[in-house]
Scaffold this motif. Structure first.
Motif, PDB file in Angstrom:
ATOM      1  N   GLN A 216       0.840  -1.206   0.000  1.00  0.00           N
ATOM      2  CA  GLN A 216       0.000   0.000   0.000  1.00  0.00           C
ATOM      3  C   GLN A 216       0.876   1.258   0.000  1.00  0.00           C
ATOM      4  O   GLN A 216       1.951   1.256   0.605  1.00  0.00           O
ATOM      5  CB  GLN A 216      -0.916   0.012   1.238  1.00  0.00           C
ATOM      6  CG  GLN A 216      -1.883  -1.159   1.285  1.00  0.00           C
ATOM      7  CD  GLN A 216      -2.809  -1.107   2.504  1.00  0.00           C
ATOM      8  OE1 GLN A 216      -2.579  -0.357   3.448  1.00  0.00           O
ATOM      9  NE2 GLN A 216      -3.848  -1.918   2.478  1.00  0.00           N
ATOM     10  N   PRO A 217       0.410   2.330  -0.651  1.00  0.00           N
ATOM     11  CA  PRO A 217       1.204   3.572  -0.710  1.00  0.00           C
ATOM     12  C   PRO A 217       1.038   4.386   0.572  1.00  0.00           C
ATOM     13  O   PRO A 217       0.386   5.431   0.585  1.00  0.00           O
ATOM     14  CB  PRO A 217       0.584   4.299  -1.907  1.00  0.00           C
ATOM     15  CG  PRO A 217      -0.840   3.843  -1.927  1.00  0.00           C
ATOM     16  CD  PRO A 217      -0.868   2.440  -1.382  1.00  0.00           C
ATOM     17  N   LEU A 218       1.640   3.915   1.654  1.00  0.00           N
ATOM     18  CA  LEU A 218       1.373   4.513   2.970  1.00  0.00           C
ATOM     19  C   LEU A 218       2.031   5.879   3.150  1.00  0.00           C
ATOM     20  O   LEU A 218       1.714   6.602   4.084  1.00  0.00           O
ATOM     21  CB  LEU A 218       1.830   3.556   4.080  1.00  0.00           C
ATOM     22  CG  LEU A 218       1.146   2.182   4.077  1.00  0.00           C
ATOM     23  CD1 LEU A 218       1.628   1.326   5.234  1.00  0.00           C
ATOM     24  CD2 LEU A 218      -0.373   2.328   4.125  1.00  0.00           C
ATOM     25  N   GLU A 219       2.942   6.243   2.227  1.00  0.00           N
ATOM     26  CA  GLU A 219       3.659   7.513   2.394  1.00  0.00           C
ATOM     27  C   GLU A 219       2.831   8.708   1.904  1.00  0.00           C
ATOM     28  O   GLU A 219       3.184   9.849   2.182  1.00  0.00           O
ATOM     29  CB  GLU A 219       5.028   7.463   1.680  1.00  0.00           C
ATOM     30  CG  GLU A 219       5.004   7.326   0.159  1.00  0.00           C
ATOM     31  CD  GLU A 219       4.453   5.986  -0.353  1.00  0.00           C
ATOM     32  OE1 GLU A 219       4.405   5.009   0.420  1.00  0.00           O
ATOM     33  OE2 GLU A 219       4.047   5.933  -1.526  1.00  0.00           O
ATOM     34  N   SER A 220       1.732   8.462   1.175  1.00  0.00           N
ATOM     35  CA  SER A 220       0.927   9.572   0.632  1.00  0.00           C
ATOM     36  C   SER A 220      -0.483   9.539   1.203  1.00  0.00           C
ATOM     37  O   SER A 220      -1.007   8.465   1.491  1.00  0.00           O
ATOM     38  CB  SER A 220       0.810   9.449  -0.892  1.00  0.00           C
ATOM     39  OG  SER A 220       2.076   9.371  -1.477  1.00  0.00           O
ATOM     40  N   PRO A 221      -1.127  10.726   1.308  1.00  0.00           N
ATOM     41  CA  PRO A 221      -2.524  10.741   1.760  1.00  0.00           C
ATOM     42  C   PRO A 221      -3.423   9.966   0.793  1.00  0.00           C
ATOM     43  O   PRO A 221      -3.323  10.144  -0.425  1.00  0.00           O
ATOM     44  CB  PRO A 221      -2.889  12.227   1.743  1.00  0.00           C
ATOM     45  CG  PRO A 221      -1.593  12.964   1.765  1.00  0.00           C
ATOM     46  CD  PRO A 221      -0.597  12.077   1.076  1.00  0.00           C
ATOM     47  N   SER A 222      -4.289   9.116   1.344  1.00  0.00           N
ATOM     48  CA  SER A 222      -5.237   8.339   0.529  1.00  0.00           C
ATOM     49  C   SER A 222      -6.426   8.004   1.428  1.00  0.00           C
ATOM     50  O   SER A 222      -6.466   8.418   2.587  1.00  0.00           O
ATOM     51  CB  SER A 222      -4.585   7.044   0.037  1.00  0.00           C
ATOM     52  OG  SER A 222      -4.589   6.058   1.060  1.00  0.00           O
ATOM     53  N   ALA A 223      -7.352   7.224   0.899  1.00  0.00           N
ATOM     54  CA  ALA A 223      -8.453   6.739   1.747  1.00  0.00           C
ATOM     55  C   ALA A 223      -8.592   5.232   1.578  1.00  0.00           C
ATOM     56  O   ALA A 223      -9.688   4.691   1.627  1.00  0.00           O
ATOM     57  CB  ALA A 223      -9.752   7.452   1.410  1.00  0.00           C
ATOM     58  N   GLY A 224      -7.472   4.554   1.360  1.00  0.00           N
ATOM     59  CA  GLY A 224      -7.534   3.105   1.166  1.00  0.00           C
ATOM     60  C   GLY A 224      -8.149   2.794  -0.189  1.00  0.00           C
ATOM     61  O   GLY A 224      -8.050   3.589  -1.136  1.00  0.00           O
ATOM     62  N   CYS A 225      -8.792   1.642  -0.288  1.00  0.00           N
ATOM     63  CA  CYS A 225      -9.347   1.222  -1.583  1.00  0.00           C
ATOM     64  C   CYS A 225     -10.525   2.110  -1.972  1.00  0.00           C
ATOM     65  O   CYS A 225     -11.410   2.381  -1.161  1.00  0.00           O
ATOM     66  CB  CYS A 225      -9.792  -0.235  -1.522  1.00  0.00           C
ATOM     67  SG  CYS A 225      -8.383  -1.343  -1.483  1.00  0.00           S
ATOM     68  N   ILE A 226     -10.505   2.550  -3.222  1.00  0.00           N
ATOM     69  CA  ILE A 226     -11.567   3.421  -3.733  1.00  0.00           C
ATOM     70  C   ILE A 226     -12.812   2.606  -4.073  1.00  0.00           C
ATOM     71  O   ILE A 226     -13.936   2.999  -3.750  1.00  0.00           O
ATOM     72  CB  ILE A 226     -11.071   4.146  -5.015  1.00  0.00           C
ATOM     73  CG1 ILE A 226      -9.906   5.079  -4.681  1.00  0.00           C
ATOM     74  CG2 ILE A 226     -12.209   4.879  -5.713  1.00  0.00           C
ATOM     75  CD1 ILE A 226     -10.279   6.274  -3.839  1.00  0.00           C
ATOM     76  N   PHE A 227     -12.595   1.466  -4.744  1.00  0.00           N
ATOM     77  CA  PHE A 227     -13.729   0.673  -5.231  1.00  0.00           C
ATOM     78  C   PHE A 227     -13.818  -0.654  -4.491  1.00  0.00           C
ATOM     79  O   PHE A 227     -12.804  -1.221  -4.073  1.00  0.00           O
ATOM     80  CB  PHE A 227     -13.555   0.364  -6.729  1.00  0.00           C
ATOM     81  CG  PHE A 227     -13.477   1.582  -7.606  1.00  0.00           C
ATOM     82  CD1 PHE A 227     -14.593   2.379  -7.821  1.00  0.00           C
ATOM     83  CD2 PHE A 227     -12.284   1.931  -8.233  1.00  0.00           C
ATOM     84  CE1 PHE A 227     -14.523   3.503  -8.641  1.00  0.00           C
ATOM     85  CE2 PHE A 227     -12.202   3.049  -9.057  1.00  0.00           C
ATOM     86  CZ  PHE A 227     -13.323   3.839  -9.263  1.00  0.00           C
ATOM     87  N   MET A 228     -15.036  -1.176  -4.393  1.00  0.00           N
ATOM     88  CA  MET A 228     -15.218  -2.553  -3.924  1.00  0.00           C
ATOM     89  C   MET A 228     -14.732  -3.491  -5.027  1.00  0.00           C
ATOM     90  O   MET A 228     -14.788  -3.133  -6.217  1.00  0.00           O
ATOM     91  CB  MET A 228     -16.699  -2.854  -3.706  1.00  0.00           C
ATOM     92  CG  MET A 228     -17.347  -2.045  -2.626  1.00  0.00           C
ATOM     93  SD  MET A 228     -19.056  -2.636  -2.438  1.00  0.00           S
ATOM     94  CE  MET A 228     -19.746  -1.297  -1.499  1.00  0.00           C
TER      95      MET A 228
END
Ligand code: FAD
Length: 312
Positions: A216-228
């Motif tokens: 997972q790209p933990l170094e950048s802001p994200s919200a985890g998986c976008i799609f189911m």
């Protein structure tokens, strides 16, 4: 000051009722506009009192846990946002632990490991809170957190209380009844096995953390998986493509593609990352671009795993 804000101030004090409060810092995507009114609660009875006041004044309420599965619109959220902040974990007999909605999953994992309770250790590294995890039935590898839940204490939007055994929670992939009822989770009781070796549990937790760092790209802001991921009962994924949303976005040629400050992660194509300048509109436009490309190319209609909240 509106009558509703005045009622909140009378109950919680002026310093805790924040008007036009920025929400982006409370999310892992780091985007989104302000809440009309933001209240950080410190206990379940405060959540219930806030729900009752909002109900009495006809004000909409949005729950915000760790903000790790949401995309908040650039125009923010109308009405009251309740952000549960403090919570406790208690053992209930030998085989249950009860955690308030505000407790982070990582905090709960640490609490159980340190006391030799097995069951939750593999969930180490899952961002967010107990409330958010119950709402969306958080998953890790082939497991759903709902499988460990014994019961959930709920508040209806009018502040009345009820207790739901796990069998009544309608847990499914990325789903619980809370998505339909609007009920608020106050706490959840999890099944655990006592008397285990904390060092062995810690080793399992470390393995999960290691796997996350690798994938997972933990170094950048994200919200985890976008799609189911596609549902085999509904979606036909072409032969030769793994049945995952990330694989479909990747094969549609969108891995690494950017739009404004948002980019499909080069590490994991089901993550969108914010380079620090993204707006919610950038992210939403990239989400739709991915969805349309996968639909056109493979005939699979991807459904959101993230929750879009507020006005875009
Ligand atoms: C790097 C990264 C990795 C991730 N990995 C995983 C993973 O492995 N598995 C997984 O399932 N998810 C994963 N996620 C997504 C996210 O961590 C989970 O979905 C998490 O359970 C969301 O919890 P939260 O407290 O942050 O919820 P929020 O994002 O704050 O809210 C999500 C939804 O829950 C509602 N909600 C929040 N609290 C309550 C409450 N008390 N009562 C009722 N409704 C409530 C909100 O209104 C919103 O609709 C990941 C996210 C990131 C950023």
């Amino acid at each position: 000051m509106s009558a509703f804000t005045a009622a909140l101030v009378a109950r919680f004090g002026a310093e805790r009722v924040r008007v036009q409060a920025p929400l982006a810092p409370l999310t892992t995507f780091k985007v989104g506009g302000p809440a009309d009114v933001l209240l950080e609660t410190q206990a379940s009875d405060e959540i219930v009192d806030a729900l009752k006041l909002a109900h009495a004044h006809g004000v909409a309420v949005t729950m915000l846990g760790g903000g790790s599965n949401v995309l908040i619109g650039d125009k923010g959220i109308r009405g009251l946002v309740i952000h549960p902040r403090s919570g406790a974990v208690h053992p209930v007999g030998d085989t249950l632990v009860r955690a308030d909605a505000a407790v982070t999953i990582n905090g709960l994992v640490r609490w159980t490991i340190n006391r030799g309770y097995a069951g939750l250790e593999a969930w180490a590294g899952t961002p967010g809170t107990v409330g958010g995890a119950v709402f969306g039935n958080a998953h890790w590898k082939q497991h759903n957190i709902g499988d460990l839940v014994e019961s959930v204490r709920l508040a209806r939007r009018d502040g009345t209380l009820l207790q739901a055994p796990a069998g009544r929670m309608e847990f499914d992939y990325d789903d619980s009844r809370l998505k339909r009822t609007g009920e608020v989770a106050l706490w959840a009781a999890f099944r655990v096995t006592p008397g285990q070796d904390p060092a062995a549990l810690r080793a399992v937790a470390r393995e999960s953390l290691h796997f996350r760092k690798k994938t997972q790209p933990l170094e950048s802001p994200s919200a985890g998986c976008i799609f189911m991921n596609p549902d085999p009962a509904r979606d036909t994924v072409p032969a030769g493509i793994p049945p995952s949303a990330g694989a479909l976005v990747d094969r549609a040629g969108l891995k690494g593609v950017a739009l404004g400050g948002a980019r499909v992660s080069p590490t994991h194509a089901n993550f969108i990352i914010n380079d620090g300048t993204a707006t919610a509109a950038d992210i939403k436009a990239l989400v739709e671009r991915c969805r349309n490309a996968v639909e056109e190319r493979f005939g699979v209609s991807l459904r959101d795993e993230i929750m879009c909240l507020g006005d875009f």
